[in-house]
Design an enzyme around this catalytic site. Structure first.
Site, PDB file in Angstrom:
ATOM      1  N   CYS A 207      74.690  64.094 -16.584  1.00  0.00           N
ATOM      2  CA  CYS A 207      74.315  63.416 -15.347  1.00  0.00           C
ATOM      3  C   CYS A 207      73.370  62.250 -15.594  1.00  0.00           C
ATOM      4  O   CYS A 207      73.154  61.440 -14.720  1.00  0.00           O
ATOM      5  CB  CYS A 207      73.650  64.391 -14.387  1.00  0.00           C
ATOM      6  SG  CYS A 207      74.426  65.994 -14.399  1.00  0.00           S
TER       7      CYS A 207
ATOM      8  N   SER B  87      78.739  76.944  -8.445  1.00  0.00           N
ATOM      9  CA  SER B  87      79.673  75.825  -8.492  1.00  0.00           C
ATOM     10  C   SER B  87      80.964  76.317  -9.131  1.00  0.00           C
ATOM     11  O   SER B  87      80.925  77.116 -10.068  1.00  0.00           O
ATOM     12  CB  SER B  87      79.058  74.699  -9.329  1.00  0.00           C
ATOM     13  OG  SER B  87      79.935  73.608  -9.377  1.00  0.00           O
TER      14      SER B  87
ATOM     15  N   GLN C 223      75.367  77.545 -13.841  1.00  0.00           N
ATOM     16  CA  GLN C 223      75.857  77.710 -15.217  1.00  0.00           C
ATOM     17  C   GLN C 223      76.076  79.175 -15.603  1.00  0.00           C
ATOM     18  O   GLN C 223      76.407  79.459 -16.756  1.00  0.00           O
ATOM     19  CB  GLN C 223      74.864  77.077 -16.202  1.00  0.00           C
ATOM     20  CG  GLN C 223      74.737  75.566 -16.098  1.00  0.00           C
ATOM     21  CD  GLN C 223      75.966  74.828 -16.616  1.00  0.00           C
ATOM     22  OE1 GLN C 223      76.876  75.429 -17.183  1.00  0.00           O
ATOM     23  NE2 GLN C 223      76.006  73.525 -16.407  1.00  0.00           N
TER      24      GLN C 223
HETATM   25  C1  LIG Z   1      72.289  73.885 -13.370  1.00  0.00           C
HETATM   26  C2  LIG Z   1      73.110  72.979 -12.527  1.00  0.00           C
HETATM   27  N1  LIG Z   1      72.842  72.850 -11.222  1.00  0.00           N
HETATM   28  C3  LIG Z   1      73.576  72.047 -10.431  1.00  0.00           C
HETATM   29  C4  LIG Z   1      74.632  71.308 -10.918  1.00  0.00           C
HETATM   30  C5  LIG Z   1      75.431  70.443  -9.996  1.00  0.00           C
HETATM   31  O1  LIG Z   1      76.622  71.095  -9.666  1.00  0.00           O
HETATM   32  P1  LIG Z   1      77.774  70.392  -8.837  1.00  0.00           P
HETATM   33  O2  LIG Z   1      78.464  69.466  -9.781  1.00  0.00           O
HETATM   34  O3  LIG Z   1      78.663  71.518  -8.409  1.00  0.00           O
HETATM   35  O4  LIG Z   1      77.155  69.697  -7.682  1.00  0.00           O
HETATM   36  C6  LIG Z   1      74.926  71.405 -12.283  1.00  0.00           C
HETATM   37  C7  LIG Z   1      75.998  70.594 -12.892  1.00  0.00           C
HETATM   38  O5  LIG Z   1      75.863  69.432 -13.183  1.00  0.00           O
HETATM   39  C8  LIG Z   1      74.157  72.266 -13.096  1.00  0.00           C
HETATM   40  O6  LIG Z   1      74.424  72.376 -14.395  1.00  0.00           O
END
Ligand SMILES: Cc1ncc(COP(=O)(O)O)c(C=O)c1O
Lengths: 124, 393
Positions: B330, B205, B185
């Site tokens: 999620c 990401s 983030q």
């Molecule tokens: C803090 C954090 N870590 C990991 C993720 C997972 O990322 P990705 O969708 O790229 O797998 C997210 C997003 O949902 C996130 O906000």
């Protein structure tokens, strides 16, 4: 959560919410739901002939519960206590196209109606 | 935009792709000459590899690493898995204790839980304060001779608070422990300097920073070197650390997105700050609104609130003209409310009714004004239905 057109219509523009000021011919019911903050408060004004003249409610709950309150008040307004007595959760549920998962909302509202009407019947 | 589409206020879930990113990626999906497998030795392959090399430079410049410290993954979830499973598999002989925090993303908590369940690791899960921030002393107290990994996120995806990563990094370094940081983030919101933070591993990401979904990266420090055991076995790509053909187009998109994030950081932040103030000016004048997360150590593009006297589901339905999220995107299928909010002692009924508003580069002032009007109107309307009053009568 998907809601039916009927539920959204009543949720967006409810007409009957609010308290009826306390007086002799007002019959109240208060039914709490699963969580501490969830409740339905129903107010019915019933005249000497047993006709429901005015009705109002306060509710803290999901859109379905709010729509159920609104629908129930719509159904009972202007009817006699005897006619109102036969309104049950299934009727409300089918009018609003309530999903099974949310039937408890209609049940909570039926309970409120039952309690308020019983208070009237016990008094008269 | 289509009139029936709600206003998008869910930037922490995913961001729209910047058109400059799309422009940079497009040739790799259209051009008949630059489609090649980047690991091939012919010119088709070399063209792809050139593009990947450039993207690595862009990403490295954004986080102050060297390009060879970057391994591409399918996203931050995979980067977190590789970092946590890979490092513990390599260093388990040194000790089998991990430190993390209760408000981490599931993509950190679950791999660690797996290590505990299946590989006999032990974990100390730090409980943050009511403001969502970790007390550094709690980490100090948790460190033992067995500790090999500290995994703490930078910016929290639900409540937007910024953890004291530099301090934790110092502590980890002093104790010879690897620090992994989930920085999914952070890009586009904060300046990232892996060196200054003394991170051994850091996850990224693309789709949280105006790049495409399906690509991410793990920073793996070269000096002092952090070593991993691979999790994805196969053709030995990326120094054997993550097998699989690299998706050139997506990587080009991530590179461009990170380059833009660095360039536009001042503008992006100024905008987020302005919109944050506009929203707070209104919301803080409405009684019975509870703000979640520290009001100082936070990114400005996130507001997480609970509204007293209104059922969460009713609020969300009333605000259906806004694309916002309850708890984390999620975990919307669970009805329990957010585990992050519960971890910072938000009472159950309030945790269940919390909404997260997050905005970003393409949010307009007009959208924020519309949001403010809608919030005011619907909160007032629903409280009329529930009879809620600030004085509790
Ligand atoms: C803090 C954090 N870590 C990991 C993720 C997972 O990322 P990705 O969708 O790229 O797998 C997210 C997003 O949902 C996130 O906000």
């Amino acid at each position: 959560m998907e809601y039916s057109k009927q539920i959204l219509g009543l949720f967006d523009e409810p007409k009957y919410m609010g308290i009826l000021p306390f007086s002799d011919n007002i019959y109240q019911a208060e039914i709490f739901g699963s969580s501490s903050s969830n409740f339905v408060k129903l107010y019915l004004q019933i005249d000497n002939l047993g006709i429901i003249r005015r009705a109002g409610y306060l509710v803290n709950g999901c859109p379905v519960l709010i729509a159920c309150c609104e629908m129930m008040v719509k159904l009972v307004l202007g009817t006699s206590v005897n006619d109102a007595k036969v309104i049950d959760y299934l009727e409300i549920a089918s009018l609003l196209k309530i999903a099974d998962l949310k039937l408890h909302c209609a049940i909570q509202v039926e309970e409120a109606l039952y309690v308020a009407l019983t208070k009237y019947l016990e008094k008269s | 935009m289509n009139i029936n589409f709600p206003i998008y206020l869910d930037y922490m879930s995913s961001t729209p792709i910047d058109s400059k990113v799309t422009e940079a990626m497009l040739p790799y999906f259209q051009d008949q000459k630059i489609f090649g497998n980047p690991h091939s030795q012919h010119v088709y392959g070399k063209k792809s590899m050139e593009a990947i090399t450039k993207a690595k430079l862009q990403i490295a410049a954004c986080i102050n690493s060297t390009p060879d410290e970057i391994i591409f993954t399918s996203g931050a979830t995979e980067a977190n898995n590789l970092a946590i499973k890979g490092s513990t598999q390599f260093y388990h002989r040194k000790g089998k204790h991990i430190i993390t925090c209760a408000t981490e993303h599931k993509a950190v908590l679950e791999p660690i839980q797996w290590l505990v369940d299946v590989h006999d690791f032990s974990v100390t899960v730090i409980k943050p304060g009511k403001d969502g921030l970790i007390n550094i002393q709690d980490i100090k107290n948790a460190i033992s001779t067995q500790t090999i990994l500290i995994s703490i996120m930078h910016v929290n995806n639900e409540i937007g608070v910024i953890q004291p990563i530099e301090e934790i990094g110092k502590l980890a370094e002093a104790n010879g422990i690897i620090m992994h940081v989930d920085a999914a983030q952070s890009i586009g919101k904060l300046k990232i300097d892996v060196k200054k933070m003394q991170a051994g591993l850091m996850s990224f990401s693309a789709h949280k920073a105006y790049g495409p979904i399906g690509i991410g990266a793990l920073y793996i420090r070269k000096s002092p070197r952090v070593r991993l055991v691979e999790c994805m076995h196969g053709g030995g790509q990326q120094l054997g650390l993550r097998a699989g053909t690299l998706p050139t187009g997506l990587i080009v998109g991530m590179g461009k997105a990170f380059e833009l994030a660095k360039q536009q950081l001042p503008q992006d932040n100024a905008k987020a700050l302005e919109f944050n103030r506009l929203l707070l000016n209104t919301l803080s004048n409405i009684p019975g609104i509870i703000f979640h997360g520290s009001n100082k150590m936070r990114v400005p593009n996130n507001i997480n609130i609970s509204v007293e006297g209104i059922d969460g589901e009713a609020l969300l339905c009333a605000l259906r003209r806004l694309a916002i999220s309850t708890a984390s995107a999620c975990v919307t299928t669970t009805q329990d409310g957010s585990y992050v909010l519960r971890a910072i002692d938000v009472p159950d009924n309030l945790a269940k009714s919390a909404i997260r508003i997050s905005f970003g580069r393409f949010t307009t002032k007009d959208e924020i004004y519309k949001t403010i009007e809608l919030l005011k109107k619907e909160i007032y309307r629903l409280r009329n239905i529930s009879g809620w009053r600030a004085d509790g009568i």
